[in-house]
Design a protein around this motif. Structure first.
Motif, PDB file in Angstrom:
ATOM      1  N   UNK A  67       7.835   3.770   2.779  1.00 31.37           N
ATOM      2  CA  UNK A  67       8.879   3.252   3.676  1.00 31.37           C
ATOM      3  C   UNK A  67      10.000   2.596   2.871  1.00 31.37           C
ATOM      4  N   UNK A 126       1.686   3.521   2.068  1.00 30.08           N
ATOM      5  CA  UNK A 126       2.591   3.686   3.194  1.00 30.08           C
ATOM      6  C   UNK A 126       3.796   2.754   3.069  1.00 30.08           C
ATOM      7  N   UNK A 127       3.542   1.505   2.704  1.00 34.39           N
ATOM      8  CA  UNK A 127       4.636   0.558   2.508  1.00 34.39           C
ATOM      9  C   UNK A 127       5.586   1.023   1.409  1.00 34.39           C
ATOM     10  N   UNK A 154       0.856  -1.189   0.000  1.00 34.25           N
ATOM     11  CA  UNK A 154       0.000   0.000   0.000  1.00 34.25           C
ATOM     12  C   UNK A 154       0.896   1.244   0.000  1.00 34.25           C
TER      13      UNK A 154
END
Lengths: 203, 203, 203
Positions: free
Chosen positions: A34, A30-31, A28
């Motif tokens: 990161x 956010x992943x 997603x």
């Protein structure tokens, strides 16, 4: 100024290489962010932690954060067209590892460490962002298997310490040894040179 | 005192969530303990190492160690009945991430770091224990794929810095922004909201 | 002097155990070297980072670097014959964890940490090189599943703190508690003792 532009291009290219791997794993947003972040600054972060330079560099310089956020948003939006940028990204990435290698070596020198340790720190700076990216994505790190990536950093590192003994200006040593990293990688990719993988006959 | 109780409940819930993952991987008791430990204190440990607060927090406060040991023994003994506690554990865990987020932000503020870096530290404190747990268990970290977990921390973090500019007591800022983390997570789980996973059309 | 010889043998055996795992994954020579390095010094590096002793130990002592480089070259060249050395390597490795455990405990004592934290640091020093090796090789760490390895370190660690209360010379405490680690591991391997793996009945 010149170095800052290179650093931004390198950070940008590293971040996008992270986005590409994260997209393949169907993460997603956010992943994806990161992984972009870790790929860009993971190597320098590991270096800083190992030599005790804290808070680690990216926490003190918001440029990294903005470039990585920008690269992530850009490459999520244009994810279907990133293939057209492949050559540019490869060049930025290669210039980035050349720069990161020498930056890592110099941080080791400031700490008064042995040349071999400095070369290790340069290689960690340039390569371990990709290693942490691959671990987070549950892959065996690609540079342990088939990329002439670390080898280029190590050769550039040795060049740095040989050139440093000659009566040459420090900036020129910086540029030449960074360029050697870049040249070795370009030649290896161009001619499909890689280290052989090793195994025992009976497994 | 109130905060300490929350912290103990959060540590307890995090440890049990680690035990549950370790049991699925059929680890031995030592492996289960390590995974419980890492899940509980891994995020705060990573934060401490990145900002240079060492020895890391849990080494200086035996409460964490005893709570985690207790949670591990408890959940190994009652492993067949943990499902009955699912809702309680989910609540403790959610309260824990609310608290951990604000604690992480405050540690960043003490170091004089930029608000965005502080929010990143809060998110690392709350979420990276689970990330390290998943890496040790050879899984792609679940929060990169489908959990609204980090997003809740980031929203709570922004709230913290907005509220901080208003003439409000620091403790109230602490409670409200922690509660926002908790509320976002509860709402997301209740209504099954998650970030879409991204991918390129042609893979 | 005696301790240094043990340390070199342990480093050597740890490095070769890394090489063996890396060869099974068909890594290239650079990957093999990194895995050898991480297996040897990873535990001590993690310990140093957690307690804030930086630059980490191996950066200040080139002996580690040379021993690991030597072990890697040696075991790549003789990779087909390493099986003949299995028993010697197992003994070196076991002696190494005995030594590393006590060294880690003593580093914790120097920092004034609680005995349980010191035992944790000893166990980290002895065992986490192998954990990082397994993560880099995309495996669930073997010591979480079936090896009596950490248990031996923990028992030796408790012995250390019990003996320390008696009127015994520090060096003798060192030797006895290290020997307990070694003895527990030898006995466990000899009689095929291991901790049971845990799981829930219904999965």
């Amino acid at each position: 100024m010149f170095i800052q532009i290179i650093e931004i291009l390198g950070t940008f290219a590293f971040a996008i290489s992270g986005v590409l791997v994260a997209l393949e794993k169907r993460m997603d947003p956010f992943g994806v962010l990161i992984i972009a972040f870790v790929t860009s600054v993971g190597g320098g972060t590991l270096r800083d932690v190992l030599i005790g330079v804290t808070p680690v560099t990216w926490m003190l310089n918001m440029t990294y954060v903005y470039v990585i956020l920008g690269a992530t948003v850009f490459s999520i939006i244009f994810r279907k067209y990133l293939d057209y940028l492949r050559i540019s990204l490869f060049l930025f990435d290669t210039i980035g590892i050349g720069l990161y290698t020498v930056v890592g070596i110099q941080k080791g020198l400031i700490m008064g460490l042995h040349p071999i340790i400095c070369i290790a720190l340069g290689t960690i700076t340039a390569c371990f962002g990709g290693v942490i990216r691959d671990i987070l994505c549950n892959e065996i790190p690609v540079i342990f298997r088939k990329e002439v990536y670390a080898t280029a950093c190590i050769l550039g590192g040795f060049a740095y310490f040989i050139l440093r003994k000659l009566p040459i200006d420090d900036n020129i040593v910086f540029v030449i040894s960074g360029s050697i990293v870049i040249a070795v990688r370009l030649i290896a990719v161009k001619f499909k040179i890689s280290l052989p993988s090793l195994y025992k006959d009976e497994v």
